[in-house]
Design a protein around this motif. Sequence first.
Motif, mmCIF file in Angstrom:
data_model
loop_
_atom_site.group_PDB
_atom_site.id
_atom_site.type_symbol
_atom_site.label_atom_id
_atom_site.label_comp_id
_atom_site.label_asym_id
_atom_site.label_seq_id
_atom_site.Cartn_x
_atom_site.Cartn_y
_atom_site.Cartn_z
ATOM 1 N N SER B 161 1.006 -1.140 -0.067
ATOM 2 C CA SER B 161 0.036 -0.050 -0.159
ATOM 3 C C SER B 161 0.765 1.260 0.070
ATOM 4 C CB SER B 161 -1.042 0.023 1.111
ATOM 5 O OG SER B 161 -0.297 0.255 2.322
ATOM 6 N N LEU B 162 1.957 1.157 0.487
ATOM 7 C CA LEU B 162 3.017 2.278 0.395
ATOM 8 C C LEU B 162 3.381 2.653 -0.995
ATOM 9 C CD1 LEU B 162 4.182 3.579 2.799
ATOM 10 C CD2 LEU B 162 6.327 2.692 2.470
ATOM 11 N N VAL B 163 3.654 1.358 -1.856
ATOM 12 C CA VAL B 163 4.185 1.727 -3.144
ATOM 13 C C VAL B 163 2.804 2.401 -3.982
ATOM 14 C CG1 VAL B 163 4.751 0.394 -5.372
ATOM 15 C CG2 VAL B 163 5.681 -0.027 -3.320
ATOM 16 N N GLU B 164 1.731 1.704 -3.765
ATOM 17 C CA GLU B 164 0.374 1.994 -4.247
ATOM 18 C C GLU B 164 0.437 3.471 -4.243
ATOM 19 O OE1 GLU B 164 -2.255 -0.952 -3.184
ATOM 20 O OE2 GLU B 164 -3.647 0.571 -3.461
ATOM 21 N N SER B 165 0.185 3.974 -2.948
ATOM 22 C CA SER B 165 -0.145 5.297 -2.440
ATOM 23 C C SER B 165 0.792 6.109 -3.010
ATOM 24 C CB SER B 165 0.009 5.689 -1.050
ATOM 25 O OG SER B 165 -1.358 4.640 -0.704
ATOM 26 N N LEU B 166 2.240 6.009 -2.763
ATOM 27 C CA LEU B 166 3.378 6.832 -3.423
ATOM 28 C C LEU B 166 3.303 7.161 -5.003
ATOM 29 C CD1 LEU B 166 6.319 6.128 -0.980
ATOM 30 C CD2 LEU B 166 4.808 8.001 -0.797
ATOM 31 N N ALA B 167 3.010 5.946 -5.650
ATOM 32 C CA ALA B 167 2.906 5.993 -6.963
ATOM 33 C C ALA B 167 1.706 7.033 -7.643
ATOM 34 C CB ALA B 167 2.877 4.756 -7.594
ATOM 35 N N GLY B 168 0.606 6.785 -6.991
ATOM 36 C CA GLY B 168 -0.438 7.602 -7.086
ATOM 37 C C GLY B 168 -0.227 9.030 -6.819
ATOM 38 N N ILE B 169 0.417 9.311 -5.600
ATOM 39 C CA ILE B 169 0.546 10.716 -5.187
ATOM 40 C C ILE B 169 1.588 11.227 -6.243
ATOM 41 C CG2 ILE B 169 1.887 12.035 -3.515
ATOM 42 C CD1 ILE B 169 0.691 10.033 -1.478
ATOM 43 N N ALA B 170 2.594 10.328 -6.708
ATOM 44 C CA ALA B 170 3.659 11.089 -7.599
ATOM 45 C C ALA B 170 2.901 11.283 -9.077
ATOM 46 C CB ALA B 170 4.822 10.076 -7.819
ATOM 47 N N PHE B 171 1.942 10.452 -9.403
ATOM 48 C CA PHE B 171 1.334 11.132 -10.603
ATOM 49 C C PHE B 171 0.509 12.282 -10.798
ATOM 50 C CE2 PHE B 171 -1.444 8.473 -14.168
ATOM 51 C CZ PHE B 171 -1.410 9.584 -14.891
ATOM 52 N N ALA B 172 -0.274 12.226 -9.774
ATOM 53 C CA ALA B 172 -1.046 13.456 -9.339
ATOM 54 C C ALA B 172 -0.261 14.518 -9.101
ATOM 55 C CB ALA B 172 -1.952 13.290 -8.217
ATOM 56 N N GLY B 173 0.805 14.393 -8.499
ATOM 57 C CA GLY B 173 1.925 15.393 -7.929
ATOM 58 C C GLY B 173 2.650 16.096 -9.233
ATOM 59 N N ILE B 174 2.965 15.123 -10.201
ATOM 60 C CA ILE B 174 3.584 15.589 -11.391
ATOM 61 C C ILE B 174 2.639 16.495 -12.351
ATOM 62 C CG2 ILE B 174 4.611 14.843 -13.676
ATOM 63 C CD1 ILE B 174 5.466 12.435 -12.002
ATOM 64 N N GLY B 175 1.469 15.988 -12.293
ATOM 65 C CA GLY B 175 0.442 16.870 -12.909
ATOM 66 C C GLY B 175 0.410 18.241 -12.302
ATOM 67 N N LEU B 176 0.213 18.015 -10.999
ATOM 68 C CA LEU B 176 0.320 19.592 -10.374
ATOM 69 C C LEU B 176 1.660 20.405 -10.672
ATOM 70 C CD1 LEU B 176 -1.606 18.992 -7.002
ATOM 71 C CD2 LEU B 176 -2.481 20.329 -8.882
ATOM 72 N N LEU B 177 2.467 19.664 -10.763
ATOM 73 C CA LEU B 177 3.635 20.323 -11.217
ATOM 74 C C LEU B 177 3.591 20.997 -12.666
ATOM 75 C CD1 LEU B 177 6.889 18.248 -9.827
ATOM 76 C CD2 LEU B 177 6.052 20.640 -9.140
ATOM 77 N N GLY B 178 3.312 20.271 -13.387
ATOM 78 C CA GLY B 178 2.803 20.841 -14.669
ATOM 79 C C GLY B 178 1.844 21.965 -14.689
ATOM 80 N N PHE B 179 0.785 21.921 -13.932
ATOM 81 C CA PHE B 179 0.177 22.997 -13.615
ATOM 82 C C PHE B 179 0.799 24.240 -13.216
ATOM 83 C CE2 PHE B 179 -3.397 25.371 -11.204
ATOM 84 C CZ PHE B 179 -4.199 25.375 -11.984
ATOM 85 N N MET B 180 1.671 24.068 -12.301
ATOM 86 C CA MET B 180 2.439 25.522 -11.861
ATOM 87 C C MET B 180 3.584 25.860 -12.787
ATOM 88 S SD MET B 180 3.266 23.721 -7.841
ATOM 89 C CE MET B 180 2.027 23.414 -6.973
ATOM 90 N N HIS B 181 4.131 24.747 -13.776
ATOM 91 C CA HIS B 181 5.084 25.494 -14.614
ATOM 92 C C HIS B 181 4.661 25.805 -15.783
ATOM 93 C CE1 HIS B 181 8.581 24.845 -12.148
ATOM 94 N NE2 HIS B 181 8.034 23.473 -11.532
#
Lengths: 494, 231
Positions: B161-181
Motif C-alpha cells: 500500500s506504500l508503493v501504491e499510494s506513493l506512485a499515485g501521489i507522484a502521478f497526481a503530483g507531477i500533474g500539479l507540477l505541470g500546472f504550476m510550470h
Amino acid sequence: MVGTPVLFIVIPLLAAFLIPLLGMLWKELVRIVPGLVLAYMLVLSVNLLNHVLIYGPIVEVIAGWRPPLGINLVFSAFSGFLVTLVVFMGLLIWVYSYRFKRNVDFEPAKKYFLLLMMLITGSVGIILTGDIFNMFVFIEITGISGYALTAFYTGRDSAEASFKYLMLGSIASTFLLLAIMIIYSQVGTLNMADIASKMHTIKPVYKIISFIFFITAIGIEAEIFPLNGWAPDAYTEAPGPVGAAFAGIVVKASVYAIVRYVYTIFDLSGAYDFLILIGLITLIMAETAAIRQERLKRMLAYSSIGQMGLVMVAFGMGTEEGVFAALFMILNHAIIKSLLFFSGSYLVYNSKHKYIKEVNGMSKYLPITSLLFALGAFAIVGLPPFAGFWSKLSMLTAAADSNMLFIIALVLIVSVVELVYYLRVVNRIYFFNKEEKTEPKKPTFNALIVMITLGALILVIGFYPDAITGILHKASADLMDKGQYIHDVLSLNK
Amino acid sequence: MKKIIVIILLGTLGFYTAHTFFDIGFGFPHFEHGIKDVYLQKTVSDLKVSNTVTSIVVNFRGFDTLGEVTVLFLAVTALGGILYKRRHEVGERSVLFSASSIVTSGSKLLFPAIILLGVYVFIHGHLSPGGGFQGGTIIATGFLLMLLTYENYSVNHTVLSLVESLAGIAFAGIGLLGFMHGGTFLQNFIEPGVLNNLFSGGVIPIIYIMVGFKVGAELTGVIYTVLHEKG
C-alpha cells in the motif's frame, strides 16, 4: 481567480491516495481528511460559481492540448450549479456519518469514507467533463465506489444487492463504450462540443443506435424504468447515508449526463418526446410501486425514482421554463429526499426488516426526528409553505406554457398518490400507539445538526424562493444555449 | 404474447446494431478531418515519443489514465473492504497437494526474469510497445507464480500500500507540477529531449513508470487478497 475546475478532481484523488498512508499514522485521519477535502471543494465551487455567474463559463484545458485534441473541463452556470449542489450534499452526508461505525471494525470504516469521497468526486467529474470518454471514466469511478458501498455490510442480502448493481453497471459500461465507439468512428473526435458541431454529418441510423446505447447505459445509473431494478435493493441494503448519496448525488450526475446528451450533443428532435415518455412511465411505475411497499426504505427508494421521472418529464419539455422547473426539482429532491432518508433511517434504526408499521408512535420517543420527517413528507408532496411547492408549481406553469395539459393532470394525480403514502407514515408516527419490540435510537449530535440544516433549508426556500431562482434561471439559460457552449469550448483554438 | 413482442423488438435492435457495426468497417480510414493525424504528427514533432499509443495514453488523454488508475485503486480498496477479515480469521490457503520440486526451483529461476521483463516493459513504454499497465501486470504475474508455488509465500501489505499510494501521489503530483510550470494540469514541463533516447519525452516516461509501480502493487494485492480469502 480563486482556483480552477481541475482541482475538483485532483485534490480528492491526491487525498484518496494519501489516506491509506495517513491511516497508518493516526486512524482518525481517515475520517477527517475526506471531510476537509469536501469542505474545500464546497468553498471552491461556491467561489467559482460566483465568478461564472458574473463573467461567463470557465473552460479548462488539460495537458496543454486545446480541444478537440485534449480533454477539457467546463464549469458553466448549469454545471457549476449542479457541482455546488452535489458537493454540498456530499459534505452534509459526511457530517451525518462522521461517527458512523466508530466502535466497530476499523478496516471497513476506513474504506467507507474513502469510497464516499470518490463517489462524490466521480459524480463531480461526470458533470464537469467536456469529453465523452472522460465521462465514461468518471462513470466507472462512481460505479465502483457505489458497488462497494452497497456491499458495505457484507451480509448475504447486501452482497446480492451489490451484485445486481454490479451486473447492470457493467452492462451500462459496455453499452456506453459501444456508443462512444460509434460516435468516434463517424466524427473522429471525442470532445462534446466538437461532436455537437459535427453531429449533422452523421447518418441518422448511426445517430439513433448510439443514442439508444447512451440512454440505456446512463439510464441504469439514473434509475429510469425499466432499468432501475437494482435501485430499491441497493437503497434498502446499503447504509442509510449511502442511500441518501445515491439519491442526492449519483442520480443527479446521471441525469445531467442524459440532459447533456439530449440538449447539446445529439440533435434528434424526437429525443425530447422520448424523455417525456420514459419520464412518465418511470413516474407512474415508481409511484404505484411506492404505495404498495411495506418497508420504509423501499418506499422512499421508489418515491425517489418517481421524482426523477418527473424531472425527466420537465427536461423533456425542451423549453427554458421546463429546464428551470427541472433544476428546481433536482435541488428540492436533493434536500428533501436526503432529509427523509436521514430521519427515516433513525425511525426504523433498530428494527430488523424496516417495516413501515414499526414507526408507530415514534413521535413520543423521537420528537425532533419525527417532526423533521413530517416536514420532509409535506415538502416532497408539495404542500404550500415548503420548498417542494414552488418546484411543482413551476413544473405546472411550464407544462401549461407548452400546452401539455396531460402532464398537468398527471402531476396532480401523482401528487395525490404521494400524499396518500407519505401521510400514511406520518399518521403512524403521530397517532398510533407504539408496539413493543423495537427500541428507538436517539440520533447522534452530528445527525441532528444535518437534519435541522436540511429542514431549515426547506423552510427558507419555501418562504423565499427568490433566493435561489436567480441562479436557476441563469443555469437553465446556459443549458438552452447550445451554440454558445460549442463556441466557448472550440474558440480556444483560435 | 409478451415474449413475442420482446423478441421482435430485440431482433430489430440487434439487426440494426449488427448492421451498424458491419457498416462501420473497422480498420479502414473514415474521416479526413479527425484528430488522429494531429496525434500522429505531434507525437513525434512536439513530444519526441516514438510510441504514439503511449503519448495518447499518458499525455493527450493523461487525465483519463489518471482516472483509470483510480478505478483500479478503488477496485482494490473495495475488494479489501469486502473480503476483509480480522487478523486471526485469515485462513490458511487450502492446498490440495504441494508443488513439485521442478516447479519450485523453476519458479525461483523464472521470478527475477519476469520482474526484469516487467520493469523493462514499463521503462521503455515510450519507445517500444507496452507501458505501465502492461509492465505492472507482468510483475503481478511474477508474484502470482510465487504465490501459487510456495504455500507460505507472503507479501508485505504495508509495503504494497506504500508503493501504491506513493506512485499515485507522484502521478497526481507531477500533474500539479505541470500546472504550476506550464499553466495546465499534466502539462509536459520537462524538455522532451531527442527522439528514441531512453531519456526523452519529458514527463511521459516518469508517469508511465509510476503507473507501472502502481498497477504491479495493486494487482499483486488483489491476487493476495483473493488467495487468502477464507473459503
